[in-house]
Design a protein around this motif. Structure first.
Motif, mmCIF file in Angstrom:
data_model
loop_
_atom_site.group_PDB
_atom_site.id
_atom_site.type_symbol
_atom_site.label_atom_id
_atom_site.label_comp_id
_atom_site.label_asym_id
_atom_site.label_seq_id
_atom_site.Cartn_x
_atom_site.Cartn_y
_atom_site.Cartn_z
ATOM 1 N N VAL A 9 0.827 -1.204 0.000
ATOM 2 C CA VAL A 9 0.000 0.000 0.000
ATOM 3 C C VAL A 9 0.867 1.261 0.000
ATOM 4 N N GLU A 10 0.206 2.388 -0.281
ATOM 5 C CA GLU A 10 0.899 3.663 -0.422
ATOM 6 C C GLU A 10 1.663 4.055 0.833
ATOM 7 N N LEU A 11 1.092 3.769 2.007
ATOM 8 C CA LEU A 11 1.763 4.122 3.258
ATOM 9 C C LEU A 11 3.139 3.481 3.344
ATOM 10 N N GLY A 12 3.216 2.220 2.971
ATOM 11 C CA GLY A 12 4.484 1.508 3.013
ATOM 12 C C GLY A 12 5.464 2.029 1.984
ATOM 13 N N LYS A 13 4.976 2.299 0.776
ATOM 14 C CA LYS A 13 5.850 2.821 -0.282
ATOM 15 C C LYS A 13 6.436 4.169 0.122
ATOM 16 N N SER A 14 5.645 4.999 0.782
ATOM 17 C CA SER A 14 6.151 6.289 1.251
ATOM 18 C C SER A 14 7.296 6.097 2.234
ATOM 19 N N CYS A 15 7.184 5.067 3.094
ATOM 20 C CA CYS A 15 8.254 4.774 4.051
ATOM 21 C C CYS A 15 9.514 4.296 3.333
ATOM 22 N N ILE A 16 9.351 3.474 2.309
ATOM 23 C CA ILE A 16 10.491 3.002 1.523
ATOM 24 C C ILE A 16 11.213 4.183 0.872
ATOM 25 N N GLU A 17 10.439 5.083 0.311
ATOM 26 C CA GLU A 17 11.018 6.263 -0.341
ATOM 27 C C GLU A 17 11.770 7.135 0.667
ATOM 28 N N GLU A 18 11.247 7.203 1.894
ATOM 29 C CA GLU A 18 11.924 7.986 2.930
ATOM 30 C C GLU A 18 13.254 7.353 3.313
ATOM 31 N N ILE A 19 13.316 6.028 3.381
ATOM 32 C CA ILE A 19 14.579 5.339 3.684
ATOM 33 C C ILE A 19 15.647 5.722 2.668
ATOM 34 N N TYR A 20 15.272 5.751 1.401
ATOM 35 C CA TYR A 20 16.239 6.086 0.357
ATOM 36 C C TYR A 20 16.563 7.582 0.343
ATOM 37 N N ARG A 21 15.599 8.404 0.751
ATOM 38 C CA ARG A 21 15.890 9.840 0.867
ATOM 39 C C ARG A 21 16.940 10.071 1.956
ATOM 40 N N LEU A 22 16.950 9.194 2.957
ATOM 41 C CA LEU A 22 17.921 9.279 4.052
ATOM 42 C C LEU A 22 19.234 8.562 3.710
ATOM 43 N N ASN A 23 19.373 8.215 2.421
ATOM 44 C CA ASN A 23 20.566 7.501 1.934
ATOM 45 C C ASN A 23 20.684 6.095 2.523
ATOM 46 N N GLY A 24 19.562 5.527 2.919
ATOM 47 C CA GLY A 24 19.549 4.140 3.357
ATOM 48 C C GLY A 24 19.337 3.225 2.169
ATOM 49 N N ASN A 25 19.341 1.949 2.421
ATOM 50 C CA ASN A 25 19.068 0.994 1.346
ATOM 51 C C ASN A 25 18.410 -0.261 1.918
ATOM 52 N N LEU A 26 17.712 -0.979 1.048
ATOM 53 C CA LEU A 26 17.029 -2.200 1.431
ATOM 54 C C LEU A 26 17.602 -3.375 0.644
ATOM 55 N N ASP A 27 17.629 -4.534 1.279
ATOM 56 C CA ASP A 27 18.195 -5.726 0.660
ATOM 57 C C ASP A 27 17.145 -6.631 0.035
ATOM 58 N N LEU A 28 15.858 -6.349 0.343
ATOM 59 C CA LEU A 28 14.785 -7.162 -0.212
ATOM 60 C C LEU A 28 13.461 -6.428 -0.076
ATOM 61 N N LEU A 29 12.644 -6.462 -1.128
ATOM 62 C CA LEU A 29 11.282 -5.960 -1.083
ATOM 63 C C LEU A 29 10.325 -7.142 -1.234
#
Length: 280
Positions: A9-29
């Motif tokens: 859902v959109e709420l989760g996608k917004s959180c993912i985008e915020e992680i990357y805005r903070l220069n973070g990264n994810l290893d799996l979606l």
């Protein structure tokens, strides 16, 4: 720090985008298969984001599927975020990430555990709600609290305006949680079960307006289930009126379309009209 993220859902996608805005990264979606819950309110697809960021993406039927557990183990995931996901995570999944699973719930826990948090906040006439980050356990929204963001509610709040506020609050909270993870300062507060409450799930048919309702009740219902939810509705003379916005009057309106209520009248302002077929 190796992190996975499950959402659809959109709420989760917004959180993912915020992680990357903070220069973070994810290893799996992780997300639902495309055809599953396609009509879910706020449903989003992660393919484009995953491709752009070169992030592995798996599409599943259920968060507890063995393929999820195997992939978390293979990638040696430390934290799994599960946000905007209606399926309950079982013990085997919760125990798989080395540090645990983190969720967010759009109420000020322990108030409002359960479902339909946005509509219920309006229907209950609350003056505030919020979003809570917590470590997920085997209960329903019962895990220890990490942090919260409060959201004041206006008297004329609608699901449309509140959903946007909830989305923004998720982003604010995601920043706080992500920074705490990076700095290894995450802390937990056990929920006070003595003040806990549980809100039941809602179905589209719960949005029906009846002549027994007061103007206040009908007004709250319309505001609570307007877009992005299925909307309130009224059936009369083989037609269904899907009402997104309305006005109310103590005096009988001169308008061509209105609904008589217990203590006044409802005049649809924005609505859809659809013929109801017999035996449908």
């Amino acid at each position: 720090m190796k992190v996975a993220f499950a959402t659809c859902v959109e709420l989760g996608k917004s959180c993912i985008e915020e992680i990357y805005r903070l220069n973070g990264n994810l290893d799996l979606l992780i997300t639902l298969k495309d055809e599953k819950a396609a009509k879910k309110s706020g449903r989003v697809y992660l393919d484009e984001f995953a491709n752009k960021g070169n992030i592995p993406l798996i599409k599943i039927e259920n968060i507890n599927d063995i393929e999820v557990i195997e992939e978390l183990k293979r990638l040696e995931i430390e934290w799994l975020f599960i946000i905007g996901w209606s399926q309950i995570a079982k013990k085997e999944l919760l125990d798989t990430p080395k540090q645990g699973c983190i969720g967010m719930h759009p109420t000020l826990l322990p108030v409002g555990r359960g479902r339909a948090a946005v509509p219920w906040a309006i229907l209950k006439g609350l003056d505030k709600t919020g979003v809570t980050a917590f470590k997920i356990d085997e209960g329903v929204d019962t895990g220890p609290i990490i942090d919260q963001v409060e959201i004041p509610l206006l008297k004329d709040e609608t699901a449309t305006t509140l959903y946007k506020k909830v989305d923004n609050a998720h982003v604010v909270l995601m920043k706080q949680v992500w920074n705490a993870l990076k700095e290894n300062t995450l802390s937990f507060t056990v929920q006070d079960n003595s003040v806990a409450s549980y809100w039941e799930g809602r179905k589209p048919e719960d949005g029906e307006i009846s002549a027994e309702m007061t103007m206040s009740e009908a007004n709250a219902l319309i505001r609570a289930v307007t877009k992005p939810y299925p909307g309130s509705f009224y059936r009369n003379n083989h037609y269904e009126y899907r009402i997104w916005k309305a006005q109310f009057s103590l005096d009988e309106p001169k308008a061509e379309l209105y609904i008589t209520l217990k203590d006044g009248y409802l005049i649809p302002v924005i609505f859809d009209k659809e013929e109801v077929l017999e035996n449908a």
